[in-house]
Motif scaffolding. Structure first.
Motif, PDB file in Angstrom:
ATOM      1  N   GLN A  18      -0.235 -15.432  46.447  1.00 31.59           N
ATOM      2  CA  GLN A  18       0.297 -15.913  47.710  1.00 31.59           C
ATOM      3  C   GLN A  18       1.502 -16.817  47.490  1.00 31.59           C
ATOM      4  O   GLN A  18       2.498 -16.744  48.215  1.00 31.59           O
ATOM      5  N   LYS A  22       5.386 -16.316  48.652  1.00 33.25           N
ATOM      6  CA  LYS A  22       6.036 -17.354  49.448  1.00 33.25           C
ATOM      7  C   LYS A  22       7.401 -17.738  48.888  1.00 33.25           C
ATOM      8  O   LYS A  22       8.385 -17.829  49.626  1.00 33.25           O
ATOM      9  N   ARG A  26      10.972 -17.123  50.856  1.00 35.56           N
ATOM     10  CA  ARG A  26      11.812 -18.252  51.269  1.00 35.56           C
ATOM     11  C   ARG A  26      13.231 -18.137  50.695  1.00 35.56           C
ATOM     12  O   ARG A  26      14.210 -18.391  51.393  1.00 35.56           O
ATOM     13  N   THR A  46       3.548 -10.461  52.907  1.00 37.43           N
ATOM     14  CA  THR A  46       4.678 -11.227  52.369  1.00 37.43           C
ATOM     15  C   THR A  46       5.654 -11.627  53.469  1.00 37.43           C
ATOM     16  O   THR A  46       6.256 -12.705  53.424  1.00 37.43           O
ATOM     17  N   PHE A  49       5.511 -15.119  55.300  1.00 36.92           N
ATOM     18  CA  PHE A  49       6.212 -16.276  54.746  1.00 36.92           C
ATOM     19  C   PHE A  49       7.702 -16.254  55.106  1.00 36.92           C
ATOM     20  O   PHE A  49       8.314 -17.303  55.284  1.00 36.92           O
ATOM     21  N   GLU A  52       7.926 -17.503  58.669  1.00 35.92           N
ATOM     22  CA  GLU A  52       7.703 -18.955  58.685  1.00 35.92           C
ATOM     23  C   GLU A  52       8.961 -19.703  58.258  1.00 35.92           C
ATOM     24  O   GLU A  52       9.348 -20.703  58.877  1.00 35.92           O
ATOM     25  N   ARG A  53       9.617 -19.204  57.197  1.00 35.17           N
ATOM     26  CA  ARG A  53      10.843 -19.856  56.730  1.00 35.17           C
ATOM     27  C   ARG A  53      11.972 -19.707  57.751  1.00 35.17           C
ATOM     28  O   ARG A  53      12.739 -20.648  57.999  1.00 35.17           O
TER      29      ARG A  53
END
Length: 247
Positions: A18, A22, A26, A46, A49, A52-53
């Motif tokens: 994980q 990440k 990112r 994947t 992430f 999220e970024r």
């Protein structure tokens, strides 16, 4: 005691994968997404992430982006993070698509579709100036099939899955299986209402460009999970916390 140690090792391994996903996600978002971009959002663990970024940057940098998701799951993820949605009919050319892969070979050829979203993923990727792949180190192979053993997904019309299954086995060898659902009786149904065949135990030395073209000329095959010559760059998060780039 042995059982406890084994569970600890398993938890550590999952966490390390994980984390590898990440850091790859990112860095890819930081290097390839700019304000004003139209961004294709892929599917899979994947990409969580990456979104999220992207949401972090929108909040901190006042980044202006619009997103085109590749699946129901991706759309829900974009909505959850309150990112602006658009579609290909409004914006037919995207600046970048960020997506995962089930396997990436030494020539940046991909197997995708383990999550069943191969058709929409390929459509969005084909409408993007560049396709950026993010993955952990287990997805990096020399040849397709080195590590990923679940097969090459092939999306097919339900009325013809058996003839296609038999044709692939007859012409190219290997084993072709209808993907069955886990939490329901019967086969997996894609977002597009089709079935998925998984081609396993194939010859790794096939000319994948030719195979992909031949398959797509077969009536009833909607799309394949072979992404040949489409990726611009891949980011792999490694065990030691570093990132390997392939282009």
């Amino acid at each position: 005691m042995f059982s406890k140690n084994l569970n600890f090792v398993r938890r550590y391994f999952v966490m390390s994968l994980q984390e590898a996903k990440k850091i790859a996600a990112r860095q890819a978002v930081d290097e390839h997404v700019q304000s004003g971009n139209l961004v294709g959002i892929g599917s899979g663990s994947t990409v969580i992430f990456a979104v999220e970024r992207l949401a972090e940057r929108v909040k901190k940098e006042d980044l202006k982006v619009q997103c085109v998701p590749t699946s129901f799951q991706a759309r829900e993820l974009v909505i959850k993070h309150q990112l602006p949605l658009t579609d290909l009919n409004i914006n037919p050319l995207l600046d970048v698509c960020i997506d995962g892969a089930d396997e990436v070979d030494s020539n940046l050829n991909l197997i995708k579709g383990g999550g069943g979203c191969l058709l929409q993923e390929k459509i969005v990727a084909s409408c993007s100036k560049k396709l950026i792949i993010i993955a952990d180190y287990t997805k990096n192979s020399s040849k397709l099939g080195d590590q990923y053993k679940k097969g090459i997904p092939i999306e097919v019309s339900p009325m013809v899955y058996v003839p296609i299954q038999k044709k692939i086995e007859r012409l190219y060898g290997g084993k072709v299986e209808l993907r069955m659902a886990v939490m329901k009786a019967g086969p997996v149904i894609t977002d597009n209402g089709n079935f998925i065949l998984d081609w396993k135990e194939f010859n790794q030395d096939h000319d994948w460009k030719k195979i992909n073209t031949d398959l797509l000329l077969t009536p009833g095959i909607v799309e394949t999970g072979l992404f040949i010559g489409m990726a611009t760059k891949a980011y792999f998060g490694l065990k030691d916390g570093s990132i390997k780039k392939q282009e």
